[in-house]
Design an enzyme around this catalytic site. Structure first.
Site, PDB file in Angstrom:
ATOM      1  N   CYS A 136       0.800  -1.274   0.135  1.00 37.49           N
ATOM      2  CA  CYS A 136      -0.109  -0.021   0.063  1.00 37.49           C
ATOM      3  C   CYS A 136       1.015   1.329   0.092  1.00 37.49           C
ATOM      4  O   CYS A 136       0.419   2.146  -0.387  1.00 37.49           O
ATOM      5  CB  CYS A 136      -0.913  -0.049   1.148  1.00 37.49           C
ATOM      6  SG  CYS A 136      -0.084  -0.006   2.851  1.00 37.49           S
ATOM      7  N   GLN A 202       5.666  -5.154   9.422  1.00 38.42           N
ATOM      8  CA  GLN A 202       4.965  -5.767   8.291  1.00 38.42           C
ATOM      9  C   GLN A 202       5.674  -5.810   7.172  1.00 38.42           C
ATOM     10  O   GLN A 202       5.713  -6.780   6.214  1.00 38.42           O
ATOM     11  CB  GLN A 202       3.569  -4.965   8.147  1.00 38.42           C
ATOM     12  CG  GLN A 202       2.889  -5.655   7.018  1.00 38.42           C
ATOM     13  CD  GLN A 202       1.353  -4.782   6.672  1.00 38.42           C
ATOM     14  OE1 GLN A 202       1.236  -3.926   7.408  1.00 38.42           O
ATOM     15  NE2 GLN A 202       0.498  -5.723   6.280  1.00 38.42           N
TER      16      GLN A 202
END
Length: 537
Positions: A136, A202
């Site tokens: 993202c 992440q």
């Protein structure tokens, strides 16, 4: 979060290709274009670059070349450039630091499409290997290019074609890094130094996924695979040796950490969590709770749509929606209450808090109110309410500031590790240069062995027993292997020792000269020929 320039975003040095687009005409396989326009870059006295174009009419040699094959044309115009330096690792990236979200959305490549993207990229004329890192916050293409400039040009055009964004717009937002700078950037990414939240974990999982998806894909080759595997090791080492991911660095993450600190660890999985407000801050609180292992919670909000959207995004988490009118009844059944609404008046007064039923000792005996709203959702008077403990945003800001400062200090330690690992990766990549020489030397010796073996067997006659032929063949192999053992040992190096690596490369060049192997030129000719044959299919 604002992070100092040393740690957030790609480095801006060495961003332009060595062969400037303004002065290097694009290579074409068409005879007229590739032969009539061959630019030569020269530095003038003022330090600028000017282009000189030679036409076929001016140069008889070019007239002669016009009749040769496409392969010979390509070799004549490009082989000298390619063999002066090895293939380059390049990264063409557009990230949250350089590109608005509306562009990143168009550039995003779903994980299921990564293999197809790698194969398409490797069909480009100057790309040997490729990998895609698309999240993202970033879309980055890593490639091994036969030519830096032409490889970057082809990949940028491919990105434009797949996203619908004009090349001119992509060039305004992209960043380009080469070789060691590209490796260092990926190591910083995997370590969490290039993330919006410094040290977040992440991204390391996403880098691991690149390797997992790339296994078995044609084009996810030795250099790119080695780069990403090394990046995973670097990311793990940085997190282990610096503990950079510890400590909350946002109000929402600090709120969750504080709540878990105040209740016994044994009740983390069973404590009843209530989140009031599903706006930006409320959503972040929910995500941080999920990241800490909470899989069940109640969310109070004015409308159900936002809560349903969060539930769709966070699969496997039980999120129960309740309207604002049921807030007090929900609070009576909660152990920890997070408030994050835009209400200008307090939602909880002191009497509301005191009238709630007590909580069990298994969660500490006190109901926690963690109010991260401004203006506050919990009345200041409720601070003294019995049976409850109230924290507001001011209780969290000092913790966040201290954690940010601590992470920046750890990021400086991480840069030292990354610099060391970048040198090791460079040494490993340098050590790969000897592989073609090893193959060429063994093939050279094998050709001689077979030729001499055939001469010997022909002299011994056709009626020679198979056992004798096999013994002679084994003897010739044994002699060649023993003769090659010394040179081969001096061509093998794991890249860890700089002195040994330097000696190994010297040995490689010496053997190339002694046996006239011409490894680099022959290898590059093979690569170029393969690319042309591929493009003609």
């Amino acid at each position: 979060m604002a992070v100092s320039a040393g740690f957030a975003g790609p480095r801006l040095g060495n961003l332009m290709p060595r062969d400037s687009p303004a002065c290097s005409p694009s290579m074409s396989f068409a005879p007229a274009r590739s032969l009539k326009r061959m630019g030569r870059e020269r530095r003038n006295g003022g330090g600028g670059v000017r282009c000189e174009v030679t036409t076929a009419k001016e140069d008889p040699k070019l007239m002669e070349l016009s009749s040769v094959s496409a392969l010979e044309q390509l070799k004549a115009s490009a082989l000298d450039r390619y063999t002066k330096e090895r293939s380059s690792i390049v990264v063409i990236g557009l990230s949250v630091h350089t590109t608005p979200v509306e562009m990143r959305e168009k550039l995003a490549i779903p994980e299921a499409e990564w293999p197809r993207a790698i194969e398409e990229l490797c069909r480009l004329n100057h790309i040997e290997e490729a990998a895609v890192l698309s999240t993202c916050n970033r879309t980055e293409i890593y490639a091994v290019a036969l030519s830096q400039h032409r490889g970057v040009k082809e990949v940028t055009e491919w990105m434009s074609k797949t996203s619908g964004i004009p090349v001119s717009v992509l060039c305004q937002h992209r960043f380009l890094l080469y070789n060691n700078d590209a490796a260092q950037h990926l190591f910083e990414v995997s370590s969490g130094l290039d993330s919006l939240v410094l040290g977040e974990g992440q991204i390391l999982a996403q880098v691991k996924q690149v390797v997992k998806v790339g296994q078995g894909v044609v084009g996810f080759g030795r250099s790119i695979s080695g780069l990403f595997k090394h990046a995973i090791s670097v990311g793990k080492r940085v997190r282990t040796e610096t503990n950079i991911a510890s400590g909350a660095v946002s109000i929402s993450s600090a709120a969750v950490e504080l709540a878990l600190m105040k209740i016994p660890e044994s009740s983390h999985a069973t404590a009843r969590m209530l989140v009031i407000g599903a706006g930006k801050m409320g959503k972040l609180v929910i995500k941080h709770l999920v990241a800490k292992g909470c899989t069940k919670m109640v969310v109070v909000n004015r409308s159900e749509e936002r809560v349903a959207a969060i539930g769709e995004e966070l699969r496997g988490v039980e999120i129960t929606y309740k309207p604002l009118t049921e807030m007090l009844s929900c609070a009576a059944e909660a152990d920890v209450i997070f408030t994050s609404t835009a209400s200008e008046a307090p939602l909880f007064l002191k009497e509301h808090v005191q009238n709630l039923p007590p909580v069990g000792q298994e969660v500490g005996g006190l109901r926690l109110f963690i109010d991260i709203s401004v203006p506050r959702n919990v009345s200041p008077c409720a601070v003294d309410a019995r049976g409850a403990k109230v924290y507001n945003v001011d209780d969290l800001t000092e913790v966040v500031a201290a954690n940010k400062e601590d992470r920046l200090h750890k990021a400086m330690e991480a840069q030292t590790i990354i610099a060391e690992e970048t040198k090791q990766f460079e040494a490993w990549r340098d050590s790969l240069e000897t592989v073609p020489t090893i193959k060429k030397l063994r093939a050279y010796a094998e050709r001689i062995r077979i030729a001499e073996l055939e001469k010997c067997l022909s002299k011994l006659g056709d009626d020679l027993p198979k056992k004798t032929k096999r013994a002679v063949d084994d003897l010739s192999r044994s002699i060649v292997n023993k003769l090659l053992h010394g040179p081969m040992q001096h061509l093998r190096c794991d890249g860890d020792d700089g002195r040994t690596l330097s000696e190994t490369l010297e040995n490689m060049h010496a053997l190339n000269r002694i046996f006239s192997l011409d490894t680099d030129v022959q290898l590059m000719e093979q690569k170029i020929k393969a690319k042309i044959e591929q493009s003609q299919k």
